[in-house]
Design a protein around this motif. Sequence first.
Motif, PDB file in Angstrom:
ATOM      1  N   SER A   1       0.824  -1.208   0.000  1.00 32.99           N
ATOM      2  CA  SER A   1       0.000   0.000   0.000  1.00 32.99           C
ATOM      3  C   SER A   1       0.853   1.251   0.000  1.00 32.99           C
ATOM      4  N   THR A   2       0.302   2.286  -0.577  1.00 31.33           N
ATOM      5  CA  THR A   2       0.992   3.573  -0.662  1.00 31.33           C
ATOM      6  C   THR A   2       0.785   4.369   0.620  1.00 31.33           C
ATOM      7  N   ASP A   3       1.621   5.372   0.803  1.00 28.08           N
ATOM      8  CA  ASP A   3       1.338   6.356   1.845  1.00 28.08           C
ATOM      9  C   ASP A   3      -0.013   6.991   1.550  1.00 28.08           C
ATOM     10  N   SER A   4      -0.714   7.338   2.576  1.00 27.47           N
ATOM     11  CA  SER A   4      -1.971   8.039   2.400  1.00 27.47           C
ATOM     12  C   SER A   4      -1.735   9.314   1.595  1.00 27.47           C
ATOM     13  N   GLY A   5      -2.539   9.543   0.568  1.00 27.74           N
ATOM     14  CA  GLY A   5      -2.385  10.744  -0.250  1.00 27.74           C
ATOM     15  C   GLY A   5      -1.441  10.578  -1.424  1.00 27.74           C
ATOM     16  N   VAL A   6      -0.959   9.369  -1.638  1.00 31.06           N
ATOM     17  CA  VAL A   6      -0.052   9.107  -2.765  1.00 31.06           C
ATOM     18  C   VAL A   6      -0.663   8.005  -3.628  1.00 31.06           C
ATOM     19  N   ARG A   7      -0.624   8.186  -4.935  1.00 30.47           N
ATOM     20  CA  ARG A   7      -1.220   7.217  -5.843  1.00 30.47           C
ATOM     21  C   ARG A   7      -0.227   6.110  -6.208  1.00 30.47           C
TER      22      ARG A   7
END
Lengths: 334, 334, 334, 334, 334, 334
Positions: free
Chosen positions: C15-21
């Motif tokens: 999963s990505t950091d929150s706010g990163v696509r």
Amino acid sequence: MGKVVTLGEIMLRLSTDSGVRIAQTENLHAHYGGGEANVAISLANFGHEVYFASKIPDNGVGEGVKKHLSRYGVRTDFLLTGGSRLGTYYMEAGIGERAANVIYDRARSSFAEMTESEWKKEELFKNVDIFHISGITPALSSYWKKTTIALIKAAKDAGSKISFDINYRGKLWSQKEAGETISEILPLVDYCSAGKLDAIYLLGIPDYTGDDNELVYYYQEIQKKFPNITILYSTKRKVISASSNELIGTLWINQNYYESQNHVINPIVDRVGAGDAFSGGVLHSILVQTPPQEIINFATAASALKHTVYGDCNQFSEPEVISFLLAGSGKINR
Amino acid sequence: MGKVVTLGEIMLRLSTDSGVRIAQTENLHAHYGGGEANVAISLANFGHEVYFASKIPDNGVGEGVKKHLSRYGVRTDFLLTGGSRLGTYYMEAGIGERAANVIYDRARSSFAEMTESEWKKEELFKNVDIFHISGITPALSSYWKKTTIALIKAAKDAGSKISFDINYRGKLWSQKEAGETISEILPLVDYCSAGKLDAIYLLGIPDYTGDDNELVYYYQEIQKKFPNITILYSTKRKVISASSNELIGTLWINQNYYESQNHVINPIVDRVGAGDAFSGGVLHSILVQTPPQEIINFATAASALKHTVYGDCNQFSEPEVISFLLAGSGKINR
Amino acid sequence: MGKVVTLGEIMLRLSTDSGVRIAQTENLHAHYGGGEANVAISLANFGHEVYFASKIPDNGVGEGVKKHLSRYGVRTDFLLTGGSRLGTYYMEAGIGERAANVIYDRARSSFAEMTESEWKKEELFKNVDIFHISGITPALSSYWKKTTIALIKAAKDAGSKISFDINYRGKLWSQKEAGETISEILPLVDYCSAGKLDAIYLLGIPDYTGDDNELVYYYQEIQKKFPNITILYSTKRKVISASSNELIGTLWINQNYYESQNHVINPIVDRVGAGDAFSGGVLHSILVQTPPQEIINFATAASALKHTVYGDCNQFSEPEVISFLLAGSGKINR
Amino acid sequence: MGKVVTLGEIMLRLSTDSGVRIAQTENLHAHYGGGEANVAISLANFGHEVYFASKIPDNGVGEGVKKHLSRYGVRTDFLLTGGSRLGTYYMEAGIGERAANVIYDRARSSFAEMTESEWKKEELFKNVDIFHISGITPALSSYWKKTTIALIKAAKDAGSKISFDINYRGKLWSQKEAGETISEILPLVDYCSAGKLDAIYLLGIPDYTGDDNELVYYYQEIQKKFPNITILYSTKRKVISASSNELIGTLWINQNYYESQNHVINPIVDRVGAGDAFSGGVLHSILVQTPPQEIINFATAASALKHTVYGDCNQFSEPEVISFLLAGSGKINR
Amino acid sequence: MGKVVTLGEIMLRLSTDSGVRIAQTENLHAHYGGGEANVAISLANFGHEVYFASKIPDNGVGEGVKKHLSRYGVRTDFLLTGGSRLGTYYMEAGIGERAANVIYDRARSSFAEMTESEWKKEELFKNVDIFHISGITPALSSYWKKTTIALIKAAKDAGSKISFDINYRGKLWSQKEAGETISEILPLVDYCSAGKLDAIYLLGIPDYTGDDNELVYYYQEIQKKFPNITILYSTKRKVISASSNELIGTLWINQNYYESQNHVINPIVDRVGAGDAFSGGVLHSILVQTPPQEIINFATAASALKHTVYGDCNQFSEPEVISFLLAGSGKINR
Amino acid sequence: MGKVVTLGEIMLRLSTDSGVRIAQTENLHAHYGGGEANVAISLANFGHEVYFASKIPDNGVGEGVKKHLSRYGVRTDFLLTGGSRLGTYYMEAGIGERAANVIYDRARSSFAEMTESEWKKEELFKNVDIFHISGITPALSSYWKKTTIALIKAAKDAGSKISFDINYRGKLWSQKEAGETISEILPLVDYCSAGKLDAIYLLGIPDYTGDDNELVYYYQEIQKKFPNITILYSTKRKVISASSNELIGTLWINQNYYESQNHVINPIVDRVGAGDAFSGGVLHSILVQTPPQEIINFATAASALKHTVYGDCNQFSEPEVISFLLAGSGKINR
């Protein structure tokens, strides 16, 4: 799909982690952005052929700008290199009651210091559907004040529609100076992002005192003055805090007023560029000729989505914006 | 601007990323803090000449304390070195309904193990306007119980005003023990941070049963017992969740009650030290002699701002606190 | 304390950091998880002897699974190695109005490609109190459809109680296919996680049209069809946004309906696995034989806590869940 | 495969990023480790049934120890909880000419403060092949001095082989004190990690003045004194810098001397625990009864590998160590 | 301990992670530094009373400079605020054969744009033992060319010793321009950092053609021209690669030549500021009056240590430098 | 500048931090790469018009590939979308004696599962100067074996030069299978990356037993078999360790042998893609028609530079490679 040229300055944003002050930070996040570049990226994401014209220094920071634009498919054929530096700004994001804090270090950039037109206008505007520019550019210098108008005229002559985002920045020029210049520009404009404050403080339209939707009044008054403008648009933003906003998009077209549903944006990941994502959504919808209500729904959804990602530019495709519009709020799709 | 001495323990906080448990983490954020040190930093930020007196080990961790204080302009002339260790604590920040989780490892620190006064009191308190100390210090040992009182007396004799933050910690001593010691201290105090719970559980003031503002009652009762106290203050905090609080500052001065506007703090970045930021704001306002309503407005704004930054100490200057007070909520200034 | 076996697939979440696509990210967070594995970890945290049976590749990624389970005390005696790969999925967490975005890459995993039972059933189910499995497993292949039923029968024969979580995934099979298989399984089940949508779309129970608590109706109807099921449970989740939910747990036992208090979960740190934490809480309570109201209180609290930590599994012990239940919301304990 | 018990203290290491000083850092990496725990993990990695006996506080930091050990398959049945704290130490890794810098904060830990044996010795040593302990434990307190010997005797009586790592720490006790205690222990020992410096400074063996391999001399002399010791081993480490070492393992068995190839270790990722990885390799080889030359090859390779990963413990399986031994240096295998 | 004033520009360095290019990076590390500021910090670390005089903008970036200096105990009484910006530069660290890459964006900084002396010279130089300045300052503008000389004269008149670091930067001025200005300055200087290249290209000293130590020749020739200079020093750096250097310090004092041992620096963590750490070591040794060989040993050790930490300034105390000198290479001390 | 098409598979690399094992990691770095894509990026960096043809899934991971290529200016007109997944691989970088560890999860990717040509060959190869492909593609499936040859023929017919990198991967096919297919391909090839091992194991050329430069022999023998090949090239890599290599490029052209200087690469930041950077350098030099010695100097320098940056692709422009060639090793340029 259309062909679009946007022209303006692009800067390097240096921002701290949320909750960390500039004077304290050991780390800065690097994002490139500028109103016209952000609109260009939005439109490229939506599938259009888009060119961003600007000037950047011939060094690694300028190269970073080029890579940033290319990554999203924006064409850099008209991205000049030279001059002394890329404008920068430092930013502490706002949190809750505390507003964002911005320190500009943008003076004397390669773009701002341009003194002669280095593009061949006949190439720049060849078969261009829309030429998009903002009120920041004429604010940069007297050269740019006159050149902005000259470029708009050349684009118009070449058959482009003119899109203009007033984007008033009090740190760059006075309301009086801005009002005069913008009043010279607006008679040339087809699509204009302008709101209540622009109407009052820049265009000299008297305050509305009635009981009806005040935006209808302001849009009508602007259009009375500039009947050439066929589309006016802006957002109504309710700032609950720096972390929580509500957003409604509004559109004026053919003497009719449209507005989107209300988007509750909480938490805000990164607000910078949300207006540009909105403009990008409007221009895309114009290019693909959707009906007015869909224009404003799409553009506002695009802007709401922008708030959920870091960086200055929208990163969602047309199908993603549409599926966001259709979906309810916040469900995992699996 | 004034001259202030604060004295107390300072610890190393080791905290996990939000959403990560201590038993799981590969990484700990290091922050130094302690009530009196935090107040010292607030006052240094506001432009005062501030000294923090304490004792730290003679190693890299102690050196970290010194650098932390110096960074904010706090003078470390009375920061002794020696002893065995710096107290530490581990912390998982609270999120939503889940409260913060703290594991103390503070026993036998260089400060707590002090057994003789290593400062020259005549130097320590020379021309000092305010001497600030808290109820944590006498809770550390029987030595510190008696030394706290001795230091306060010496400061008073040297002409300082005495500021005392009750700051009751149930993990350090019982209510009975605390109540007895604090009742010995309060007759010497000029400015006191004390609230409803302190009044009831430590000072034995009966519960309020009337319909009026209960804080007026408690402040009045405290002052009846300790008429020497000229200023009493505390915050009313409404804990919606660990991520969302509301905060109102209250002040009792010259038999009058004042309170600040309500600050909605959502999200909370880091709550630790918010009370110290409040005390710092009160003491600053006293030193620069602002009117009562401004005292409480400024102090509460300072505390609200503290919630928006990581670390134990407030990092905002006086002009920043004031402009936060004046501004609306959460707008970008550009 | 009881002995429990759970069996199913476990995957690697990227999963990505929150706010990163995803298309933008330079970094992916690695978490291992799967419904049955998550339940196993919850139960191990609560002190039970728990075995997770599955199949993983014989490489570093498989080794990562084993270390993940062992870390929480789950026994890996029945964790087979072999086959070609561990299933993975990519995830952008949801934020505000924007829902989470999941890209599955789970096909042809070591577990999904199993074609013969590699466990000795008499060992697998020896003295097992509860055998827990979910509706994801029979959806993986026709082999797994028939094997799921065979395993459940073997466990039942060996004297275990059967716990089944319907866990319908539209990306894996159609409602019709799922309904048929699940209808074959449910007559063997003792404890079942099933809700309104399962009742309507999978089990063919008509929509409720009355004015009373609809869940009472659905639970009753399910139990009419499958009178062997002694406990039914599910959560009512109010999705305000991807960052803010409200959660009430519901339980049907001995023809009685129970529900927990409402948990306001804001912000959500990581929603994945919240349902498994709920199941884990129910099964624990069954094993330690708490009264119905306490079952649902405990299980819902465990699920609410899961939302506050990263990763697929609950990381709270029984005393921590209970003290969370007792505490008010969000206070620092110091 | 064998059954092994190791017993000793385990601490939390808090280390900075390479190139960052403790007094400056905002971040600390958390690793758990201790000589006997590290040996336990090595042996569990190699497939043995291993128990680590110690005492940890009953809080999240202690829970972190348990999860750390469980992750690698070490059994925690004899891991007691209670007492006041986990010992910690701060560390700046060495770089080039600059040596590592360690600040201990280990006093008064739950383990060090033990005053009565809380394990049932008959359970602890039941069917145990090897009991491993080090010279750090008797250095912690007078209680531990006498208890170390008592435990070794109990293990011996129960039929275990005794493995002892001298592991002299000048910060814990004097050479004289250590020498006396170790001389009491060595008559009970079967396998002993001891080198030249131990021989000279702790065991009083005169300096070698001849021209032959001095280690042969020292091993012989040690064995003369303690003929019960069947295996002696140590490494010859050539410290080129903190980032670059060369390592040769040496072994004394049946009056024969063996040594491994030279391992060039550059760069060193993390040197802590390299000796424990070496001991783990020796004990594993003893348990699986490989010939002497293979013992020392394997153990030295295991130690060399440990230098290439962060954390105190070796993370390589037996096949990985062997394939490292067989491979040439540094090729990608694809 | 002495009193020292250093004066010059300080900049913000924005550097990428090692192995990441500027045009690619999402992250920049922020370090403040400048030759004279770095020397100031070294001297403050060594216990002297040090003032850094400069001019910084009145914003968060300027505040960052102030906090940086204060953290190390450098006094900021003469740190002026105002002007438009802090100079910055972007940097990709060198690795192996690839050299560091620097992009300057330093023009028009608050310091460079100064046009009148804003310090009271009598305050600035009161009781100052050493005034330290470098050849970068006169290179910034014609104002600074003349002001540098004026400041030096004022310091000299006030009784300070003058320390000057030639520090030639080809990007700021030509060799001819630099040579002329520096030749005006050197007759006023007491302690001078100057090497072979300075001698040849700036001071017009002919190339050495003999077989003896060429530095003896160059130092002698410089001193013939400027007999007022009592101490000359520089380093001989053997650049094996950007990651590996060897360093010998050299000193000329009383017609005698001294050099330090050779320091093998591998890997280099951060080379920026290594020369300033060397100057700081020389000036410290002068102030505490150590013998010549110890001066050069200490200064070179300080410089070698600087290479092992991130950031522009040395972070080691006098006892740490000395213990580094005494210790062998790279051992853990525990 | 030329027009180039490269065609092949591109994968997502998931790698751990150096010193961290896959089974342990909480974090994976995401890099996209593949031999032909890497060559494409190198050539785009050097200013050519380059197209990368491949097939990627229609999801965020595929979108990531597209953004990666676009960022460097590679045209994605022939990047098909569809199929099930992007191939991935996990990687632990090598350190010192420990080699890198790769776990492939590349089977059944969108590219590998292609079964019919989805490009219009006349468009794909229109005016293309060089078509570059590698021996990995025919190894993926029998479809790709025959299609690789068909594509090469079509490109040749359209007038392109054919560039082929043998790039043998033992994990994909046997030497025998590879040898047969490659022997079918080489008669069509103009420029070929092939070395000693390829000659012996794939092309059946007998081992060299003489005393001269063995590469001259192998190149000659290859060319005897395939006289159509005008340029052969490969690198001689001396692997001191995974962190330290030496690299010499070799070139065979017009019956003459050329080699570059020796590049000492220490430390290696990321070795993946170094061969592709070398091929990119050769092809660029061919396109701009530099003399043979310059070809090999440039290509080897480009490859050496690649080792100093993270990610699979070279990130240096032609002027940067040339200035690296001219500069000495490791100096800061300021």
